[in-house]
Design an enzyme around this catalytic site. Structure first.
Site, PDB file in Angstrom:
ATOM      1  N   ARG A 181     -48.239  -9.693 -84.181  1.00 40.63           N
ATOM      2  CA  ARG A 181     -47.155  -9.726 -85.165  1.00 40.63           C
ATOM      3  C   ARG A 181     -46.704  -8.305 -85.437  1.00 40.63           C
ATOM      4  O   ARG A 181     -47.318  -7.354 -84.958  1.00 40.63           O
ATOM      5  CB  ARG A 181     -47.659 -10.331 -86.470  1.00 40.63           C
ATOM      6  CG  ARG A 181     -48.855  -9.576 -87.016  1.00 40.63           C
ATOM      7  CD  ARG A 181     -49.238 -10.033 -88.398  1.00 40.63           C
ATOM      8  NE  ARG A 181     -50.608  -9.718 -88.732  1.00 40.63           N
ATOM      9  CZ  ARG A 181     -51.039  -8.571 -89.237  1.00 40.63           C
ATOM     10  NH1 ARG A 181     -50.199  -7.583 -89.426  1.00 40.63           N
ATOM     11  NH2 ARG A 181     -52.312  -8.382 -89.533  1.00 40.63           N
ATOM     12  N   LYS A 190     -59.689 -13.979 -82.785  1.00 38.27           N
ATOM     13  CA  LYS A 190     -60.492 -12.762 -82.578  1.00 38.27           C
ATOM     14  C   LYS A 190     -61.502 -12.957 -81.433  1.00 38.27           C
ATOM     15  O   LYS A 190     -61.837 -12.021 -80.718  1.00 38.27           O
ATOM     16  CB  LYS A 190     -61.240 -12.419 -83.861  1.00 38.27           C
ATOM     17  CG  LYS A 190     -60.322 -12.053 -85.022  1.00 38.27           C
ATOM     18  CD  LYS A 190     -61.122 -11.795 -86.283  1.00 38.27           C
ATOM     19  CE  LYS A 190     -60.219 -11.369 -87.426  1.00 38.27           C
ATOM     20  NZ  LYS A 190     -59.956 -12.373 -88.418  1.00 38.27           N
TER      21      LYS A 190
END
Lengths: 472, 217
Positions: A317, A121
């Site tokens: 993903r 992140k």
């Protein structure tokens, strides 16, 4: 090597494993599934038994054990690994190991370098800022020190007060968490330390990492996403539009996803909604090109009441909600888009085979996450046996589930109690809302726990939220 | 009041337990030469139990060999020779052996009847709250007293955690029956609590077992 010569290890469970297997079957690929003892009754196990070829199902000790997955891949002679979501999907070390070991396998996801760069992140925020993409204010790295955490929290409170926010709030998030787990909001600096300690201890127990992120809590926001698909080598990157995931549980877990992200043709917004959608799509594509993105990915955005978008994170993903984007997408005018299938094709090295101009969007889609939980009790999970699960078949409805409909099913306590995804399509917002309510009205879900108490689910919650989708 | 003599006689009448060793994970199985029904097995030995028990099987996975040792002494009843040299899945039965109960095991069985057991209300993972956890790690469970309504557990299911209060008589935690990060089924004992008025009886149980139970070599 033609992609049909590949055999895919489905390194996941439940509904996503079912969908990966279905995509493999559509592509003419062999596959091998895994399951743990607790998951023996899951639909993906039955599917593997019924549709799998030689060596298509193995019992393993854990979905979290990389050695286990790779040992199965070798014994089953798999050539590629699809991680699904969760587990190893965003673990760059796993992706690297898969592609660099002696018996190399293809990781069906972005290359490990991309996962490393965007999966964190913190790195994502840095990259975004370097490209002029706005991000949520907060810590630039996981915090392990209580005093440092408190200092950042104080500065965020001060920043919000300067912005004229009457009730400033910060979010304390487990850095290694995801899916809305390990997040709490704090409205009072005097309570900060106790919340920080609670999240830190939770993160240590659940994720084996005490790192915590401190972020500004943006109130009154919409949560949007941009679905990206890129081919290997990054020669072609396309997007499959936007999604709105603002209907969430109190723990900030998504419950309803809608595509597109806003619908200015049907809803009046206080800002130029189409421009916001165009901006976040352009920003997402720019970042994808910058990092040479090479598979599916989702750029997650927060859009404030004034229409300002902030990048939250990038999920490297396939997402749970990919199907709702597929529902409104048309490739060269054709419906029936399957983003998981596109992911596998591109992951195995095929070119995308079409351009952005070939992708059009039609209608509005809603994805309902049907979960055994009690929304009235802070969405606490319900555990027990499902005895009846049924719904009315419609040509505008797609159901994805691993829960059998012809026999009782005990919900395993090891995983989230997600039962099914119901994806509803309509020509416009009014129609999809009506169809959504129709779907929920005709959904039967019954069961009981060990104490004989009736099953709890979020169906009523989903019903109540349906009239409000895409409203800001 | 627990009739210790009767309980001891009952255990003496059936002093064995039969255990099955399953494959903890996947891998290529090798059963050691010489292992056969009737083979005597030993458990871990040494001052700190640093020497492992008899070798029961080896699993080769990703070039890592994992030896599976016998956790206690006993005698082989059956072994899965059909799978010798093949790739096995997790949870496959490899060896069955019978084991003569040790003093500690007999004591545990009897104490489970004497102590107040606090049972798991749900199938979940359980942890002690940090304050209790530290005390137990430093000084052992018997250093911790609990009383009705006290929040001493964290119950974790599906990654969600909820505090759990102990209910039952006040006393010291005499036994802990759950392990870190492992699921406990509904109704299984989490802790055994010894109320002050039971301490004499529990001490009597310990003495009787120490004196009367003869372990077999």
């Amino acid at each position: 090597m033609s992609i049909t010569n590949h055999k895919v290890l489905v390194a996941n469970r439940g509904e996503i494993a079912v969908r990966i297997v279905e995509a493999c079957i559509q592509l003419g690929l062999e596959f091998v599934c895994i399951h743990t003892a607790e998951d023996a009754a899951s639909g993906h196990v039955r599917l593997a038994r019924e549709k799998g070829g030689k060596k298509s199902l193995y019992r393993v000790s854990s979905y979290h054990d990389a050695n286990e997955l790779l040992a199965v891949a070798d014994d089953a002679e798999a050539t590629a690994v699809h991680p699904g979501y969760g587990f190893f999907a965003e673990d760059y070390r796993f992706a690297r190991r898969v592609s660099q070991r002696d018996r190399k396998l293809i990781f069906i996801g972005p290359s490990w370098r991309v996962i490393r760069e965007l999966g964190d992140k913190i790195n994502t925020k840095r990259l975004a800022r370097s490209l002029g993409v706005p991000t949520v204010p907060g810590s630039d790295k996981p915090i392990y020190d209580e005093l440092e955490a408190e200092k950042i929290a104080r500065s965020l409170y001060e920043f919000q007060r300067q912005q004229g926010i009457e009730s400033p709030m910060v979010l304390v998030k487990a850095s290694a968490g995801g899916g809305g787990m390990g997040i709490e909001e704090v409205h009072d600096i005097d309570l900060f330390r106790s919340v920080y300690r609670r999240i830190r201890n939770y993160a240590a127990r659940q994720f084996k990492d005490e790192g915590v992120l401190i972020e500004q809590r943006i109130r009154d926001f919409n949560h949007l996403e941009v679905q990206i698909l890129a081919e290997r080598g990054c020669a072609n990157i396309v997007h499959f539009g936007t999604r709105n995931c603002s209907i969430q549980s109190t723990g900030l877990q998504k419950r309803v996803e809608v595509a597109p992200g806003f619908d200015p043709s049907a809803v009046s917004y206080s800002f130029d909604a189409q421009k916001v959608l165009d901006d976040i799509t352009a920003h997402s594509l720019a970042m994808a090109r910058e990092v040479k993105y090479d598979n599916v990915g989702t750029w997650e955005w927060i859009v404030a009441r004034d229409g300002t978008p902030y990048l939250m994170e990038v999920n490297t993903r396939i997402q749970v909600e990919n199907g709702v984007s597929a529902a409104i997408s048309r490739i060269k005018g054709q419906a029936g888009v399957n983003i998981i299938k596109e992911q596998i094709r591109c992951g195995l090295g095929e070119p995308i085979g079409y351009n952005q101009e070939d992708i059009t969007f039609e209608g509005v889609g809603i994805e309902y996450r049907i979960i055994a939980e009690a929304p009235e009790n802070r969405f606490s999970p319900w555990v027990g046996r499902i005895t009846k699960f049924d719904w009315k078949q419609e040509d505008w409805l797609t159901m994805h589930t691993h829960v059998p409909t012809d026999q009782p099913y005990d919900i395993p306590t090891e995983f989230d109690p997600n039962l099914a995804l119901g994806i509803v399509w309509g020509n416009d917002l009014a129609e999809v809302r009506l169809r959504g309510l129709n779907f929920l009205d005709n959904l039967t879900l019954e069961g009981a726990n060990q104490a004989g108490e009736g099953m709890k689910s979020n169906i009523a919650f989903l019903h109540n939220k349906t009239p409000h989708i895409l409203l800001f | 009041m627990l009739d210790i003599s009767a309980v001891l006689e009952k255990i003496k009448a059936s002093p064995y337990k039969e255990l099955t060793i399953t494959s903890p994970h996947t891998g290529v199985l090798t059963l050691p030469e010489g292992l056969a029904p009737g083979t005597q097995l030993h458990g871990p030995m040494g001052t700190w139990k640093e020497k492992p028990g008899s070798l029961l099987a080896t699993l080769d996975r990703e070039r890592n060999e994992k030896n599976i040792h016998c956790p206690e002494k006993g005698e082989v009843v059956w072994l899965n020779t059909e799978l010798q040299g093949s790739f096995v899945e997790a949870g496959v039965e490899l060896v069955r052996y019978r084991h003569f109960l040790s003093k500690e095991e007999v004591l545990e069985q009897i104490l489970k009847q004497a102590l107040h057991l606090y049972l798991a209300p749900e199938r979940a993972k359980y942890y002690f709250v940090p304050a209790v956890d530290i005390k137990i790690k430093v000084s052992g469970p018997k250093a911790v007293s609990v009383r009705d309504g006290e929040e001493i557990f964290i119950m974790s299911r599906m990654k969600r955690e909820a505090p759990l209060r102990y209910s039952g008589p006040e006393g010291v935690i005499y036994a802990v029956y759950f392990n870190h990060n492992q699921n406990v089924d509904t109704g299984q004992a989490l802790i055994g609590v010894c109320p002050p008025d039971l301490i004499t009886q529990v001490e009597d149980v310990v003495t009787r077992v120490q004196m009367e139970w003869k372990e077999r070599e």
